[in-house]
Write a protein that holds these residues in place. Structure first.
Motif, PDB file in Angstrom:
ATOM      1  N   PHE A  33       0.828  -1.210   0.000  1.00  4.29           N
ATOM      2  CA  PHE A  33       0.000   0.000   0.000  1.00  4.29           C
ATOM      3  C   PHE A  33       0.865   1.263   0.000  1.00  4.29           C
ATOM      4  O   PHE A  33       0.515   2.265  -0.615  1.00  4.29           O
ATOM      5  CB  PHE A  33      -0.943  -0.024   1.200  1.00  4.29           C
ATOM      6  N   ARG A  36       2.142   1.727  -3.543  1.00  3.53           N
ATOM      7  CA  ARG A  36       1.135   2.362  -4.396  1.00  3.53           C
ATOM      8  C   ARG A  36       1.373   3.877  -4.452  1.00  3.53           C
ATOM      9  O   ARG A  36       1.379   4.481  -5.520  1.00  3.53           O
ATOM     10  CB  ARG A  36      -0.259   2.120  -3.826  1.00  3.53           C
ATOM     11  N   TRP A  39       4.734   4.869  -6.157  1.00  2.74           N
ATOM     12  CA  TRP A  39       4.639   4.786  -7.623  1.00  2.74           C
ATOM     13  C   TRP A  39       3.896   5.985  -8.192  1.00  2.74           C
ATOM     14  O   TRP A  39       4.321   6.567  -9.190  1.00  2.74           O
ATOM     15  CB  TRP A  39       3.933   3.500  -8.034  1.00  2.74           C
ATOM     16  N   SER A  85      -4.254   4.357   1.142  1.00  2.00           N
ATOM     17  CA  SER A  85      -3.444   4.492  -0.068  1.00  2.00           C
ATOM     18  C   SER A  85      -4.209   5.025  -1.275  1.00  2.00           C
ATOM     19  O   SER A  85      -3.746   5.938  -1.958  1.00  2.00           O
ATOM     20  CB  SER A  85      -2.786   3.151  -0.415  1.00  2.00           C
ATOM     21  N   MET A  86      -5.382   4.474  -1.575  1.00  2.00           N
ATOM     22  CA  MET A  86      -6.079   4.910  -2.779  1.00  2.00           C
ATOM     23  C   MET A  86      -6.721   6.281  -2.615  1.00  2.00           C
ATOM     24  O   MET A  86      -6.874   7.027  -3.592  1.00  2.00           O
ATOM     25  CB  MET A  86      -7.121   3.870  -3.220  1.00  2.00           C
ATOM     26  N   ILE A 172      -1.976   0.528 -10.477  1.00  2.00           N
ATOM     27  CA  ILE A 172      -1.381   0.792  -9.161  1.00  2.00           C
ATOM     28  C   ILE A 172      -2.150   0.051  -8.067  1.00  2.00           C
ATOM     29  O   ILE A 172      -1.556  -0.529  -7.157  1.00  2.00           O
ATOM     30  CB  ILE A 172      -1.350   2.312  -8.894  1.00  2.00           C
ATOM     31  N   ALA A 173      -3.489   0.036  -8.175  1.00  2.00           N
ATOM     32  CA  ALA A 173      -4.304  -0.644  -7.169  1.00  2.00           C
ATOM     33  C   ALA A 173      -4.009  -2.144  -7.121  1.00  2.00           C
ATOM     34  O   ALA A 173      -3.990  -2.749  -6.049  1.00  2.00           O
ATOM     35  CB  ALA A 173      -5.783  -0.408  -7.455  1.00  2.00           C
ATOM     36  N   GLY A 175      -1.177  -3.456  -7.989  1.00  2.00           N
ATOM     37  CA  GLY A 175       0.279  -3.607  -7.994  1.00  2.00           C
ATOM     38  C   GLY A 175       0.811  -4.667  -7.058  1.00  2.00           C
ATOM     39  O   GLY A 175       1.904  -5.196  -7.276  1.00  2.00           O
ATOM     40  N   TRP A 176       0.033  -5.011  -6.008  1.00  2.00           N
ATOM     41  CA  TRP A 176       0.491  -6.055  -5.079  1.00  2.00           C
ATOM     42  C   TRP A 176       0.663  -7.408  -5.769  1.00  2.00           C
ATOM     43  O   TRP A 176       1.421  -8.257  -5.308  1.00  2.00           O
ATOM     44  CB  TRP A 176      -0.475  -6.189  -3.897  1.00  2.00           C
TER      45      TRP A 176
END
Length: 241
Positions: A33, A36, A39, A85-86, A172-173, A175-176
């Motif tokens: 997170f 995210r 990035w 994060s978002m 990005i969401a 990305g994990w």
């Protein structure tokens, strides 16, 4: 009493100094997170100061800026903290519109936000893979595979990235998946993302990792696996006691 006041004043002065010095990101190297947000900032070319937090001994600054959840990431801009994060990335997008991460078209923007919410809602189910065993692990594996099948079939299509030819907010969401999922598979002793079953996701992961900003901002795989192994042992030890 004097010593107590001194420590309080010192704490306040640290916060004021932080507020005067621009954009700061409080994070932890192991957190997807946090990455995210890293990035997003780097894709937009926004300079920031990164502050590594010890999640087992959280700083007074972190507790001050996120007193409710006491978690990373926290972005501090002009002394004002933004958490989650978002939500941080939405704030970044609105504050620094260059190199946009969201599409302009209202429908495409709503669709992107749908998949961002899907990533946040369903991600925790996949994370169970590295911290479960026995029947619970099998259940987590099946649930994870169903989530991955949904993303493979309905999320990506034949696009290079979720939004087309450029990295966007949905990439990005999710990305994990790029780095952390492999480590979780290794620690949990399971394989989820088989290339023959998920060719689109495999291609997306390769494309995502090839972007310079992403490639240069990923945690060391061996360190990540070692950390997750310790965390897994701790969590499984707690569940069996």
């Amino acid at each position: 009493m004097i010593l107590k006041h001194f420590h309080k004043l010192n704490h306040i002065s640290q916060i004021l100094l932080s507020e005067m010095s621009g954009l700061k990101l409080h994070g932890a190297w192991v957190s997807p997170f946090v990455f995210r947000v890293k990035w997003a900032l780097k894709l937009k070319g926004i300079p920031f100061e990164y502050i590594e937090e010890d999640l087992y001994n959280k700083s007074k600054m972190l507790l001050h800026y996120n007193p409710i959840h006491k978690k990373v990431p926290v972005l501090v801009h002009g002394g004002k903290p933004i958490c989650e994060s978002m939500l941080i990335i939405e704030y970044i997008e609105e504050t620094w519109p260059q190199n946009p991460l969201l599409p302009n078209d209202p429908y495409e923007k709503a669709l992107a936000r749908f998949w961002v919410k899907f990533a946040d809602d369903k991600g925790p189910a996949v994370f169970k893979v590295y911290k479960s065993r026995g029947e619970e692990l099998e259940k987590a594996k099946e649930e994870s595979l169903e989530i991955l099948r949904t993303v493979e079939k309905h999320g990506l299509g034949d696009k290079k990235f979720f939004g087309g030819e450029e990295i966007g907010i949905v990439d990005i969401a999710f990305g994990w998946m790029v780095h952390w999922l492999g480590a979780m598979e290794e620690v949990g002793g399971v394989k989820l993302l088989e290339s023959d079953e998920f060719p689109r996701l495999h291609a997306w992961i390769n494309n995502f990792k090839e972007v310079h900003v992403i490639k240069e901002n990923l945690p060391d795989h061996h360190d990540l696996v070692a950390h997750l192994k310790v965390l897994r042992e701790r969590l499984l030890g707690q569940s069996s006691s």
